[in-house]
Enzyme design. Structure first.
Site, PDB file in Angstrom:
ATOM      1  N   ASP A  17       0.864  -1.177   0.000  1.00  0.00           N
ATOM      2  CA  ASP A  17       0.000   0.000   0.000  1.00  0.00           C
ATOM      3  C   ASP A  17       0.907   1.235   0.000  1.00  0.00           C
ATOM      4  O   ASP A  17       2.123   1.124   0.170  1.00  0.00           O
ATOM      5  CB  ASP A  17      -0.880  -0.039   1.250  1.00  0.00           C
ATOM      6  CG  ASP A  17      -1.656   1.236   1.463  1.00  0.00           C
ATOM      7  OD1 ASP A  17      -2.405   1.640   0.560  1.00  0.00           O
ATOM      8  OD2 ASP A  17      -1.507   1.848   2.546  1.00  0.00           O
ATOM      9  N   ALA A  19       0.040   5.316   1.296  1.00  0.00           N
ATOM     10  CA  ALA A  19      -0.023   6.190   2.470  1.00  0.00           C
ATOM     11  C   ALA A  19      -0.126   5.389   3.766  1.00  0.00           C
ATOM     12  O   ALA A  19      -0.990   4.526   3.909  1.00  0.00           O
ATOM     13  CB  ALA A  19      -1.201   7.150   2.357  1.00  0.00           C
TER      14      ALA A  19
END
Length: 277
Positions: A17, A19
Protein backbone atom coordinates in the site's frame (compact mmCIF):
# COMPACT_ATOMS: atom_id res chain seq x y z
CA UNK A 1 2.17 -37.78 -5.47
CA UNK A 2 3.95 -34.61 -6.65
CA UNK A 3 1.99 -31.54 -7.69
CA UNK A 4 3.62 -30.71 -11.05
CA UNK A 5 1.51 -27.58 -11.60
CA UNK A 6 2.70 -25.66 -8.55
CA UNK A 7 5.19 -22.89 -9.21
CA UNK A 8 8.56 -22.63 -7.47
CA UNK A 9 7.58 -22.11 -3.80
CA UNK A 10 9.62 -18.95 -3.16
CA UNK A 11 8.21 -15.48 -2.58
CA UNK A 12 7.63 -13.95 -6.00
CA UNK A 13 6.36 -10.48 -5.10
CA UNK A 14 5.53 -8.10 -2.29
CA UNK A 15 2.68 -5.66 -2.98
CA UNK A 16 2.66 -2.54 -0.81
CA UNK A 17 0.00 0.00 0.00
CA UNK A 18 1.13 3.63 -0.16
CA UNK A 19 -0.02 6.19 2.47
CA UNK A 20 0.80 4.97 5.97
CA UNK A 21 2.71 1.99 4.60
CA UNK A 22 5.57 3.20 2.40
CA UNK A 23 5.00 6.99 2.44
CA UNK A 24 3.43 9.54 4.78
CA UNK A 25 4.18 8.16 8.25
CA UNK A 26 0.86 8.39 10.11
CA UNK A 27 -1.15 8.89 6.90
CA UNK A 28 -1.71 12.61 7.34
CA UNK A 29 -2.25 13.84 3.76
CA UNK A 30 -5.78 12.47 3.22
CA UNK A 31 -6.94 13.43 6.71
CA UNK A 32 -6.21 17.11 6.21
CA UNK A 33 -7.94 17.02 2.84
CA UNK A 34 -11.09 15.32 4.18
CA UNK A 35 -11.47 17.77 7.07
CA UNK A 36 -10.93 20.75 4.77
CA UNK A 37 -13.32 19.31 2.16
CA UNK A 38 -16.28 18.99 4.50
CA UNK A 39 -15.34 22.27 6.19
CA UNK A 40 -15.87 24.09 2.90
CA UNK A 41 -19.52 22.95 3.07
CA UNK A 42 -19.88 24.12 6.65
CA UNK A 43 -19.69 20.57 8.04
CA UNK A 44 -17.54 19.85 11.08
CA UNK A 45 -15.57 16.65 10.51
CA UNK A 46 -12.98 15.44 13.01
CA UNK A 47 -9.67 13.75 12.19
CA UNK A 48 -11.02 10.68 14.02
CA UNK A 49 -14.07 10.69 11.74
CA UNK A 50 -11.84 11.03 8.66
CA UNK A 51 -9.63 8.10 9.66
CA UNK A 52 -12.53 5.68 10.13
CA UNK A 53 -13.02 4.43 6.52
CA UNK A 54 -9.32 4.77 5.58
CA UNK A 55 -8.14 2.26 3.01
CA UNK A 56 -11.30 2.46 0.92
CA UNK A 57 -11.23 4.09 -2.51
CA UNK A 58 -11.68 7.81 -1.94
CA UNK A 59 -15.18 8.02 -3.47
CA UNK A 60 -16.36 5.31 -1.08
CA UNK A 61 -14.48 7.01 1.75
CA UNK A 62 -16.30 10.31 1.16
CA UNK A 63 -19.60 8.46 0.81
CA UNK A 64 -19.01 6.69 4.13
CA UNK A 65 -18.13 9.97 5.86
CA UNK A 66 -21.20 11.73 4.51
CA UNK A 67 -23.39 8.95 5.83
CA UNK A 68 -22.03 8.97 9.37
CA UNK A 69 -25.11 9.78 11.46
CA UNK A 70 -23.71 12.97 13.01
CA UNK A 71 -22.34 14.18 9.66
CA UNK A 72 -25.57 13.40 7.81
CA UNK A 73 -27.45 15.26 10.51
CA UNK A 74 -25.28 18.35 9.95
CA UNK A 75 -25.82 18.00 6.19
CA UNK A 76 -29.61 17.85 6.59
CA UNK A 77 -29.59 20.91 8.85
CA UNK A 78 -27.43 22.79 6.35
CA UNK A 79 -29.13 21.75 3.09
CA UNK A 80 -32.55 20.44 4.21
CA UNK A 81 -31.90 17.00 2.71
CA UNK A 82 -29.80 13.93 3.44
CA UNK A 83 -26.34 13.34 1.95
CA UNK A 84 -26.62 11.61 -1.45
CA UNK A 85 -24.51 9.86 -4.08
CA UNK A 86 -24.67 13.06 -6.14
CA UNK A 87 -23.16 14.94 -3.22
CA UNK A 88 -20.42 12.32 -3.05
CA UNK A 89 -19.67 12.91 -6.74
CA UNK A 90 -19.45 16.65 -6.17
CA UNK A 91 -17.18 16.36 -3.12
CA UNK A 92 -15.00 13.78 -4.81
CA UNK A 93 -14.35 16.14 -7.73
CA UNK A 94 -13.20 18.81 -5.26
CA UNK A 95 -11.27 16.36 -3.08
CA UNK A 96 -8.96 15.06 -5.81
CA UNK A 97 -7.03 18.30 -6.45
CA UNK A 98 -7.17 19.08 -2.75
CA UNK A 99 -5.56 15.75 -1.83
CA UNK A 100 -3.11 16.03 -4.73
CA UNK A 101 -1.88 19.29 -3.23
CA UNK A 102 -1.69 17.78 0.25
CA UNK A 103 0.38 14.75 -0.81
CA UNK A 104 3.12 17.04 -2.06
CA UNK A 105 3.95 17.71 1.60
CA UNK A 106 3.40 14.11 2.70
CA UNK A 107 5.21 11.86 0.24
CA UNK A 108 8.35 11.18 2.24
CA UNK A 109 9.26 7.48 2.19
CA UNK A 110 8.88 5.67 5.52
CA UNK A 111 12.30 5.35 7.20
CA UNK A 112 13.75 1.92 6.48
CA UNK A 113 11.71 1.32 3.34
CA UNK A 114 14.65 1.73 0.98
CA UNK A 115 16.66 -0.82 2.98
CA UNK A 116 13.75 -3.26 2.73
CA UNK A 117 13.45 -2.51 -0.97
CA UNK A 118 17.14 -3.31 -1.49
CA UNK A 119 16.72 -6.68 0.25
CA UNK A 120 13.71 -7.54 -1.91
CA UNK A 121 15.50 -6.53 -5.10
CA UNK A 122 18.59 -8.55 -4.13
CA UNK A 123 16.41 -11.63 -3.68
CA UNK A 124 14.72 -11.10 -7.05
CA UNK A 125 11.35 -10.35 -5.44
CA UNK A 126 9.12 -8.04 -7.48
CA UNK A 127 7.71 -4.96 -5.81
CA UNK A 128 4.13 -4.01 -6.68
CA UNK A 129 1.74 -1.44 -5.25
CA UNK A 130 -1.97 -0.77 -4.85
CA UNK A 131 -3.67 2.27 -3.38
CA UNK A 132 -6.99 3.82 -2.43
CA UNK A 133 -5.79 6.98 -4.18
CA UNK A 134 -6.89 7.62 -7.75
CA UNK A 135 -4.52 7.90 -10.70
CA UNK A 136 -4.58 11.71 -10.72
CA UNK A 137 -3.27 11.87 -7.16
CA UNK A 138 -0.66 9.18 -7.76
CA UNK A 139 0.63 11.07 -10.80
CA UNK A 140 1.74 13.67 -8.25
CA UNK A 141 3.23 11.10 -5.86
CA UNK A 142 5.24 9.00 -8.32
CA UNK A 143 7.82 11.63 -9.35
CA UNK A 144 8.29 12.60 -5.69
CA UNK A 145 9.16 9.06 -4.60
CA UNK A 146 11.27 8.48 -7.70
CA UNK A 147 13.48 11.35 -6.54
CA UNK A 148 13.89 9.48 -3.26
CA UNK A 149 14.97 6.27 -4.98
CA UNK A 150 11.80 4.24 -5.49
CA UNK A 151 10.04 3.26 -8.69
CA UNK A 152 7.50 0.46 -8.23
CA UNK A 153 7.22 -2.45 -10.66
CA UNK A 154 3.54 -1.64 -10.99
CA UNK A 155 0.83 0.60 -9.61
CA UNK A 156 -2.89 -0.17 -9.35
CA UNK A 157 -5.05 2.83 -8.40
CA UNK A 158 -8.60 2.74 -7.07
CA UNK A 159 -10.06 4.18 -10.27
CA UNK A 160 -8.25 1.65 -12.47
CA UNK A 161 -10.75 -0.99 -11.39
CA UNK A 162 -14.50 -1.62 -11.64
CA UNK A 163 -14.41 -2.51 -7.92
CA UNK A 164 -11.53 -1.70 -5.61
CA UNK A 165 -10.84 -2.58 -1.99
CA UNK A 166 -11.76 -4.70 -0.15
CA UNK A 167 -12.31 -6.74 -3.31
CA UNK A 168 -9.30 -8.72 -4.61
CA UNK A 169 -9.35 -7.13 -8.07
CA UNK A 170 -6.39 -4.84 -7.37
CA UNK A 171 -4.30 -7.85 -6.40
CA UNK A 172 -5.48 -9.80 -9.45
CA UNK A 173 -4.25 -6.89 -11.57
CA UNK A 174 -0.92 -7.08 -9.76
CA UNK A 175 -0.62 -10.79 -10.59
CA UNK A 176 -1.07 -9.90 -14.26
CA UNK A 177 1.19 -6.83 -14.24
CA UNK A 178 3.98 -8.59 -12.38
CA UNK A 179 3.46 -12.00 -14.01
CA UNK A 180 3.45 -13.79 -10.65
CA UNK A 181 1.54 -16.76 -9.31
CA UNK A 182 0.26 -18.54 -7.28
CA UNK A 183 -1.30 -16.05 -4.88
CA UNK A 184 0.43 -17.80 -1.99
CA UNK A 185 3.78 -16.65 -3.37
CA UNK A 186 2.74 -13.01 -2.94
CA UNK A 187 2.70 -10.86 0.21
CA UNK A 188 0.37 -7.87 0.64
CA UNK A 189 1.51 -5.20 3.11
CA UNK A 190 -1.02 -2.59 4.28
CA UNK A 191 -1.96 -0.42 7.26
CA UNK A 192 -5.76 -0.56 6.83
CA UNK A 193 -8.46 -3.20 7.11
CA UNK A 194 -9.80 -2.74 3.54
CA UNK A 195 -6.25 -2.95 2.17
CA UNK A 196 -5.48 -6.10 4.15
CA UNK A 197 -8.75 -7.67 3.01
CA UNK A 198 -7.73 -6.89 -0.58
CA UNK A 199 -4.82 -9.27 -0.01
CA UNK A 200 -6.73 -11.80 2.08
CA UNK A 201 -9.54 -12.06 -0.48
CA UNK A 202 -7.00 -12.77 -3.22
CA UNK A 203 -5.36 -15.61 -1.28
CA UNK A 204 -2.10 -13.77 -0.50
CA UNK A 205 -0.09 -13.65 2.68
CA UNK A 206 -0.95 -10.42 4.47
CA UNK A 207 1.16 -8.24 6.75
CA UNK A 208 -0.41 -5.42 8.73
CA UNK A 209 1.54 -2.26 9.55
CA UNK A 210 0.97 -0.67 12.94
CA UNK A 211 3.26 2.23 13.91
CA UNK A 212 3.36 4.17 10.63
CA UNK A 213 -0.27 3.55 9.79
CA UNK A 214 -3.59 5.32 9.81
CA UNK A 215 -4.84 3.72 13.03
CA UNK A 216 -2.01 5.25 15.07
CA UNK A 217 -1.83 8.53 13.17
CA UNK A 218 1.41 9.77 14.74
CA UNK A 219 4.38 11.28 12.97
CA UNK A 220 7.68 9.39 12.94
CA UNK A 221 9.04 11.68 15.64
CA UNK A 222 5.92 11.35 17.82
CA UNK A 223 6.03 7.55 17.64
CA UNK A 224 9.69 7.39 18.63
CA UNK A 225 9.14 9.81 21.51
CA UNK A 226 6.93 7.21 23.23
CA UNK A 227 8.33 4.79 25.77
CA UNK A 228 8.03 1.06 25.20
CA UNK A 229 5.02 0.65 27.50
CA UNK A 230 3.15 3.34 25.57
CA UNK A 231 4.08 1.74 22.26
CA UNK A 232 2.96 -1.69 23.46
CA UNK A 233 -0.43 -0.32 24.54
CA UNK A 234 -0.91 1.20 21.08
CA UNK A 235 0.25 -2.02 19.41
CA UNK A 236 -2.37 -3.96 21.36
CA UNK A 237 -5.16 -1.54 20.48
CA UNK A 238 -4.27 -1.31 16.80
CA UNK A 239 -3.70 -5.08 16.49
CA UNK A 240 -7.29 -5.61 17.60
CA UNK A 241 -8.57 -3.16 14.97
CA UNK A 242 -6.44 -4.63 12.19
CA UNK A 243 -7.52 -8.16 13.11
CA UNK A 244 -10.69 -7.45 11.10
CA UNK A 245 -8.44 -7.50 8.03
CA UNK A 246 -7.21 -11.02 8.96
CA UNK A 247 -3.46 -10.33 8.69
CA UNK A 248 -1.05 -13.26 8.95
CA UNK A 249 1.57 -11.05 10.59
CA UNK A 250 1.83 -7.61 12.16
CA UNK A 251 4.89 -5.32 12.10
CA UNK A 252 5.61 -1.78 13.24
CA UNK A 253 6.78 -0.49 9.86
CA UNK A 254 7.98 -1.79 6.50
CA UNK A 255 11.51 -1.60 7.90
CA UNK A 256 10.60 -4.75 9.87
CA UNK A 257 9.39 -6.77 6.88
CA UNK A 258 12.73 -8.54 6.18
CA UNK A 259 12.56 -10.11 9.66
CA UNK A 260 9.50 -12.16 8.70
CA UNK A 261 10.26 -13.01 5.05
CA UNK A 262 12.07 -16.21 6.00
CA UNK A 263 9.24 -17.24 8.33
CA UNK A 264 6.66 -16.73 5.58
CA UNK A 265 8.77 -18.68 3.11
CA UNK A 266 9.21 -21.51 5.63
CA UNK A 267 5.46 -21.67 6.22
CA UNK A 268 4.86 -21.65 2.44
CA UNK A 269 7.28 -24.49 1.90
CA UNK A 270 5.70 -26.51 4.71
CA UNK A 271 2.23 -25.98 3.24
CA UNK A 272 3.50 -26.82 -0.25
CA UNK A 273 5.04 -30.11 0.76
CA UNK A 274 2.05 -31.11 2.89
CA UNK A 275 -0.30 -30.48 -0.06
CA UNK A 276 1.94 -32.45 -2.39
CA UNK A 277 1.98 -35.60 -0.26
Amino acid sequence: MTNHVYKNPSISAVVFDWAGTIIDFGSHAPMQAFVRLFGEYGIELSIEDARGPMGLPKWKHIHALGNLPHINQQWQQKFNRPFTDKDTDELYAIFTPMNAASVMDHSQLIPGFLSTLEILRTQGIKVGTTTGYNREIMNVVLPLVKEQGFTPDNLVCADDLPESRPSPLGMYQCFLDLNVWPATSVIKVDDTVPGLLEGYNSGCWTVGVIASGNEVGLTHEEWHSLNEDEKNLIRTQVSEKLSKGKPNFLIDTVADLPKILKEIDTLRLKSHYESAE
